[in-house]
Design a protein around this motif. Sequence first.
Motif, short mmCIF file in Angstrom:
data_model
loop_
_atom_site.label_atom_id
_atom_site.label_comp_id
_atom_site.label_asym_id
_atom_site.label_seq_id
_atom_site.Cartn_x
_atom_site.Cartn_y
_atom_site.Cartn_z
N TRP A 82 -6.19 -7.05 -8.67
CA TRP A 82 -5.20 -7.07 -7.59
C TRP A 82 -3.78 -7.16 -8.13
N SER A 83 -3.55 -7.95 -9.17
CA SER A 83 -2.18 -8.03 -9.70
C SER A 83 -1.77 -6.70 -10.30
N LEU A 84 -2.70 -6.04 -10.98
CA LEU A 84 -2.39 -4.73 -11.55
C LEU A 84 -2.08 -3.73 -10.44
N LYS A 90 4.34 -1.67 -6.55
CA LYS A 90 5.75 -2.07 -6.48
C LYS A 90 6.64 -1.17 -7.32
N THR A 91 6.15 -0.81 -8.51
CA THR A 91 7.01 -0.04 -9.42
C THR A 91 7.00 1.45 -9.13
N ALA A 92 6.03 1.93 -8.38
CA ALA A 92 5.98 3.36 -8.09
C ALA A 92 7.10 3.73 -7.13
N THR A 93 7.79 4.78 -7.47
CA THR A 93 8.87 5.23 -6.59
C THR A 93 8.26 6.03 -5.44
N PRO A 94 8.80 5.89 -4.26
CA PRO A 94 8.25 6.66 -3.14
C PRO A 94 8.51 8.15 -3.35
#
Length: 176
Positions: A82-84, A90-94
Amino acid sequence: MHVKGRGTKPKAPWWTEELETIKREVVDLHHQLHAAKRQGLPLDQILEARKSIKELYASKMRDESTRHFREFCELQTKENVWSLTNRLLKTATPRRPPVTLNRDGTYTTNSQETAKALLDHFYPGDSPDTLPRHHELRSDMTNSPQSHYDPPFTQEEVLECLRQMNPKKGSPDSTT
């Protein structure tokens, strides 16, 4: 041309010998049911046995897959599943539409030019009326047609339509 298979289909990593045995019992009862049906024998006992064994099979399969998934999650170290996943999300850009667009060998330079090029391509501007027929059609747009209302449906017509409908088919707007 038919390609020869590898022999056996791959099974889920959580599949057990007990599940395979219960599955075989379900298949055997299914075959017995069809054989009894062909011979005209009573089906109640076979149906009840098949129903109970299928319920057992479904619950065992659900329990085993859940147990295997829990084991998988417990095996994760500091950076668990889940943390991964959350960090990646979160880091993926839309995803954004492309800013540049190839238009007759040249590229647009910003989003406004791209939007205008797309609008011009899919919704070109109206051309002026050049034919006399265009003028006639536009002048007739304001005239409403001279037609009489259809007579209302009779009760017999409604009942006939309802009788012709298939009760096993859903309505076109159903979501099931």
